[in-house]
Structures are given as structure tokens and as C-alpha cells.
Motif scaffolding. Sequence first.
Motif, PDB file in Angstrom:
ATOM      1  N   UNK A  82      -7.923   1.519   7.609  1.00 56.31           N
ATOM      2  CA  UNK A  82      -7.335   1.451   6.272  1.00 56.31           C
ATOM      3  C   UNK A  82      -7.521   0.065   5.680  1.00 56.31           C
TER       4      UNK A  82
ATOM      5  N   UNK B 134      -9.614  -1.089   2.326  1.00 60.63           N
ATOM      6  CA  UNK B 134      -9.170  -1.914   1.198  1.00 60.63           C
ATOM      7  C   UNK B 134     -10.188  -3.021   0.923  1.00 60.63           C
TER       8      UNK B 134
ATOM      9  N   UNK C 256      -9.827   4.225  -4.939  1.00 59.15           N
ATOM     10  CA  UNK C 256      -8.471   3.827  -4.542  1.00 59.15           C
ATOM     11  C   UNK C 256      -7.524   5.020  -4.689  1.00 59.15           C
TER      12      UNK C 256
ATOM     13  N   UNK D 106      -8.241   7.684  -1.987  1.00 52.15           N
ATOM     14  CA  UNK D 106      -7.982   7.339  -0.589  1.00 52.15           C
ATOM     15  C   UNK D 106      -6.534   6.928  -0.344  1.00 52.15           C
ATOM     16  N   UNK D 107      -5.914   6.264  -1.330  1.00 53.51           N
ATOM     17  CA  UNK D 107      -4.507   5.889  -1.169  1.00 53.51           C
ATOM     18  C   UNK D 107      -3.614   7.070  -1.547  1.00 53.51           C
TER      19      UNK D 107
ATOM     20  N   UNK E  87      -4.076  -9.140   5.416  1.00 52.96           N
ATOM     21  CA  UNK E  87      -3.911  -8.255   6.571  1.00 52.96           C
ATOM     22  C   UNK E  87      -4.371  -8.969   7.834  1.00 52.96           C
TER      23      UNK E  87
ATOM     24  N   UNK F 153      -0.104  -1.753   0.149  1.00 52.89           N
ATOM     25  CA  UNK F 153       0.291  -2.514   1.342  1.00 52.89           C
ATOM     26  C   UNK F 153       1.396  -1.768   2.089  1.00 52.89           C
TER      27      UNK F 153
ATOM     28  N   UNK G 278       1.710   1.401   2.228  1.00 50.94           N
ATOM     29  CA  UNK G 278       1.056   2.492   2.932  1.00 50.94           C
ATOM     30  C   UNK G 278       0.398   1.982   4.214  1.00 50.94           C
ATOM     31  N   UNK G 279      -0.297   0.849   4.107  1.00 56.16           N
ATOM     32  CA  UNK G 279      -0.934   0.270   5.296  1.00 56.16           C
ATOM     33  C   UNK G 279       0.131  -0.086   6.336  1.00 56.16           C
TER      34      UNK G 279
ATOM     35  N   UNK H 233       1.270   3.005   8.120  1.00 56.60           N
ATOM     36  CA  UNK H 233       0.265   3.436   9.092  1.00 56.60           C
ATOM     37  C   UNK H 233       0.323   2.547  10.335  1.00 56.60           C
TER      38      UNK H 233
ATOM     39  N   UNK I 272       4.204   5.470  -2.260  1.00 59.84           N
ATOM     40  CA  UNK I 272       2.905   5.130  -1.704  1.00 59.84           C
ATOM     41  C   UNK I 272       2.785   5.478  -0.228  1.00 59.84           C
TER      42      UNK I 272
ATOM     43  N   UNK J  73       0.898   9.282   4.238  1.00 60.24           N
ATOM     44  CA  UNK J  73       0.796   9.014   5.669  1.00 60.24           C
ATOM     45  C   UNK J  73       2.043   9.445   6.427  1.00 60.24           C
TER      46      UNK J  73
END
Lengths: 330, 400
Positions: A35, A39, A229, A232-233, A276, B101, B103-104, B107, B129, B133
Motif C-alpha cells: 500500500x 502511494x 487514488x 485503490x483507496x 511512511x 494515511x 487506511x495505511x 492495514x 477511509x 480494509x
Amino acid sequence: MGGAWRRHLPAIVSAALAVVVLALPLAVSDRYLLKVFMFVGLNVITVAGLAVLFGLAGQVSLGHAAFVGIGAYACGFLTARAGWPWPAAVVAAVAIAAAGGLALALPTLRLRGHYLGMATLGFSMILGIAFVEAKAITGGNDGLSGIPLPAFGALDLDPATASYLLVWGTAVLVLLLASGIVRGRPGRAMTALHGSEMGAQACGIDPIRVKVTAFTLSAALAGLSGALYALTVGFVSPTSFALETSIILLAMVVLGGTRSLAGPVLAAVLLTLLTYVDAILPGLSKEAVAFLQDWKGDIYGVVIVAVMLFAPAGIAGVARTVRTRLGGSS
Amino acid sequence: MATTKRTGGRILGTIILVLVAALSIAGCATPAGDTSGGGAAPPKEPVKIGAVLSLTGSYAGLGAPEKNTLLMEVAAINAAGGVNGRQIELFIEDDATDPAKAQAAAVKLIEQYGVVALIGATGTGQTMGMRGDVDRAGVPQVSVAGGTVITAQFDPLVFQTPWSNSLVVPFTLERLKKDGVAKIALIADSGGFGKDGIDVIKKLAPDYGITVSSEQLFNAGDTDMTSQLTKIKGSGAQAVVMWTAGKEAAIVASNMKQLGMTVPLVGSHGNARREFITGAGPAAEGFTFAAGKVLSPDQYGTGSPEYKVATDFIDRYTKQYGSAPDTFAGHAYDAIHIIANALGTVDEVTPSKLRDAIEQTKGFVGVGGTFTFSPTDHNGMKATDLVTYEVTGGEWTVLK
């Protein structure tokens, strides 16, 4: 023979990188990592367009997040509410973003420097309000949800892998297209224009036309990134396309450097991963991650200031200098 | 040629410098906060719970008390022996007030840490968001965001602890009807909370025989609402209903007094903050709003379970963090305890069994109210949990 090898080296490296990037899901099954890299890919698509607009044609846009937003809302609405198949929705989203770019470019590209920056800033502010107010399409502050994940016919892929491949497959194609522009006639026209508008005109280049083309293209790519975006989001919210996003996108091109595609792409990868950092450095302490997160805005700022002061041509400029020096000494 | 380029670079540099400086200042509002997990060293097999909170970005001011509360409550639960002898291990991720973010982060918590339940997110957009998931992993989510959409767009996995506008608005309209008000004017912030409130009010007002004579918006950060209020003044409204959780509420009250408006100002649970009274000063007098009983735990009756829960939480929080908790802290308290209680009832801790157990929550006494979930109601509170407060003498008093 050595010369030929050297000339083809960038192409070979790029092809090898593309293969590695597209084969990554074979080696990585961690969906969080996929993921995060996805991004990165989304930003790479937008930044490719900005590299052409800013790095090549020398036009500043402080509003590109708005085009990402147009693409995201258009694609999200068409798939989730109008029931369009996703490929058609992506095409439509790109077309709408490009039309928006064209509509903004025609009256404003007679402006230069900070005037153009201000015009694009105003445009993104107006759209920011429109995203909230056009509730029937965007869902307002609640956001647009229920966007179905793209289906790939008979291919039964894990959603994380499928999304990753969709984004990076597109990114590779976009980079191919963009490198064609950078190396080709349009790129040379833009570079000439950036160097001297009058000189370019004397060579038979229509400045307005070139600028409008560059702007429309970059808006279309931002829209493409936004469309992917949304797919996928699966959720689109107005906060994602605010000024901060535009600045971060611009920071990527500034750090990446002018007259280059590799530089901005590398910068997009680095600056996206900064958010990240725990994904790529799992051993990093939580305190360090929290520190980077808290000071992210300041890190972007310091990076831009340092680039402006010490290496105005960015990563690409530094690389060019190093290459010239090496070439000169050998 | 070289000169043009240099100038262009300088101009761009200046623009970016100024903007980055502005963003940095905005981002620095709350530089505090680490994302470390809480709890004592777990002896064996702890239950893993994840939280996605906005610790940076525009909702940092909401995420911070939520994080404080979660850390404090998980430590308290663990110190008391955990749930069924198992400690709770809490993982907090920052979503930077960004839905992608969030959502990430969801996950990451699900895949890398294997959490069995999620708390959060702080904001409505971030909560939404996460949904894709959450659905795919089948992990229950207890949101601490207030948007009506979270439970209105129903998802069997998603629960919500704050008051939703769809509960508070009917309660407020009922009260207005009882007071004989037939025409109201609305003033709200243009952000999520205010717009959501206005939409719900406009939808429900006709059911109470109430018409809306004027509808005015302001933006977060506005310092003067005189023009909006002047329009309202001329609209013949018998009461002004204000929907905002921002500090601008105090300005609305002050401006009304300056304009000599005598119609009552009615607010919402978003105004259940001490800053409103201190900010508006004398103009706050007579201001009414609906909120949970936590502002005045005596309402439950001293010695009642509700009273004990609220005062115990307020005392411990104040002792640990040096200031009284706000409503956001309360939402986080309710979220973690609803999950912990449900954990106590399952024989085997799996996300799906935990979800079923959370849905079985009945009569759970929290800080925000008493929660009873059902397969169709994942907000779980009733209008009877609300009371109307009036500001008198700089204090909240309950209107009967």
C-alpha cells in the motif's frame, strides 16, 4: 563501443528498474508495504507531469492537488454512483482533469512567476470549496465512499497486489510517455521557452501553445493519479487535496531538479516514503518514527530551502555536475 | 538568459519559503506525541488492539486527549489484571488527519500487528477511509468521530461512541417546540460538524413544525460574525441555533450581544467546553445546549453507577494530565471500555466473535452516556442520555 554502452545505460537501468518494481509483489506479500509503495506510485504519476511543467517549461503550479482531486472525484463518482466500468471512468476522469487544466491554462498562462503561482493557488482554493459544496457528486465533508475496487476480469489477484500493479503499471507507462516528451521535440521547445521566451519565438515556437500543452498534460496526469487514488483507496475526502498536498508535490519537483525526469521521480519516492519511514525501516524505534512524523513539514521546508540555496537545479542538477566533472577528467 | 533564470528561481524560492513556513507553523501546533504503545510488559499472549488517531495535522487537538485516555485506561485495565487474565497490548498509529494515511495505518495494524479490534479514527473522513480494509479483514472498528455518516451508512463492523447529530438535533428541536419556537435561524461553521448539523436540522425541522428563516455559515478562524447575525436579526427568527464545535462559538455569542439581539442562542454538544464560557463572558449567560450528563455528574444522582464512572474518570485524568478531560477524551474512554467489556465475554478472541460481543453491549455505562448496541444501532445511545444545560453565573446548570 564504450560510448554506445554509455548512451544506452540510462535506458537499460530504467528498464531493469521497471521490471524490479513490477515484479515486487512476487517477493513482497506484506500488504502494508504494498500500500505504501502504491502511494509512492500515485505521487510518481503526478510528479512526472509536474516535472514537465516546472522542470522543463518552467511554469509554477501551486494548485496541482486540485487536479488530483478532480480526477479522484470524477472517477469515484462515475464508478460508485453512475456504475461505469472503471477503465471508462479513468479515461473520463483524465479527460475532465485535462479540460480543467486547459480551462485554467488559457487565461492564466500569460502570467508568469509568482502571478501564475497565485492564479493556480486561487484555482485550488476555489476547487477546495467546490469539493465540499458539490455534495451530490462529492459527498461533501463526509467524503465519497463505496468506490468498488477495480476488477481485472479473469485475473484473480489479491486486492493489494492488484492495486499496486495497476498503479505502477500505469506509472511505468506514464514515465515512458514523459521521457518521450523530455527527449523529443515538445521537450526541446519547452526547454527553449524556459531559457528565453523571445529566443524560442524566434525559432518558431509558439510560447502560449507550448505552455498550454505542458499545463494541460500535467493536469491530465494529476487527474490520472487521482482517478487511480479513488479506485485503490476506495474513499475520497476533500481534505486530501488541500494546499499542503500541492506544496509537497511541488517540493518533490524542486528537490528532483529541472530538465530531468529521474530526479523528480527519485524525490517523489524519497519524500513519499518519509511519511511512511516505518514501512521501509521496520527496525526504526517508535520515537524516531514519531519524530519524523511530527517534523515532516519542517523537514520538507528545510530540504526545499537547502536545495534553493545550494543546488537550485536539484538532484538532477547535482547529478549533471558530477557527470560533467567525471566526463571532463577521463 | 542566466539572469532571468536566477530571478525566476528566487521568486519561486520566496513563494515556497513563505508557504512552507506557514505550513510548518500550522503543523507545529502540537508537536508533542509519540506513537508508542502503552501497557506494562505483557507476561504472555496479550490481546492486541490498534488505534488510529490524528496526532498531527488539523485534528491533532482532538487526537491528543484521545491518546492520553487510551494509554491511561489500558494501563489501568492491565494493572487490574487485564481481561480474563490477558493483558491488552495497545498499538497507536498517527493518521496525520489524512484518510489515505488512516487506511495505511489500519492495514499496518491489522496485517503487521494482528490486532483484533480497531479504535478510531479521530475524524469522520479518516474513519470512512479505513472502511474498505476493515471490511476486508473483518475486524471490528469503534470510531471516536462524530459524523452521522459513520453509522448512517451502516456497516456491521463499525461502531461509534460520540453523540451523532441525528440524536442531538431531534432532542434540541423537541425542546424548541416545547418552548413555542416556530421559526429559527441557523449559524454554523462550514466544516464537517457544522454542515452536518445544518443538514440534519433542515431535514427534521418540519417534523417539529419549525421553519428555518435564515441559514448562515462562517469559516473556522473567522473573528467576526456580525454580518451573518445582522441578516439573521432581520429574518424574524425566534431563536438562533448555532452548530459548531469551534472556538468561534464564543464570538457568535458576543456579537449577538453587541447587536442587541434578544432572541435566545441555542447551541449543541459541540459547545460543551469551558472555553465557551470564558470566551463569551457575560454574553454566555442564558446560552442553552444539549449534551451528555458528564458535564454535571450529579445529574445521575450521587452514588449511581453513572456518577461513579464519570467522576472516577475525570479525577484520574485530571490527576495524571493536569487538566480536566474534554468530550473527546470521553469518546476514547467509551471506545476502549466497550471493547474491553466485549473481550471479557468471548471464550475465544477472534475479530468476528469480538464484533458479535460488541454488538451485544447492553446498558454499558460510559462517560458519554449509556450504550446499548443492536444489529441496527451501532451508536447505541438514546435521547434520554441527553440533558439541556444553561449557562448561568458562568457555570453549567441543568434545565429541567
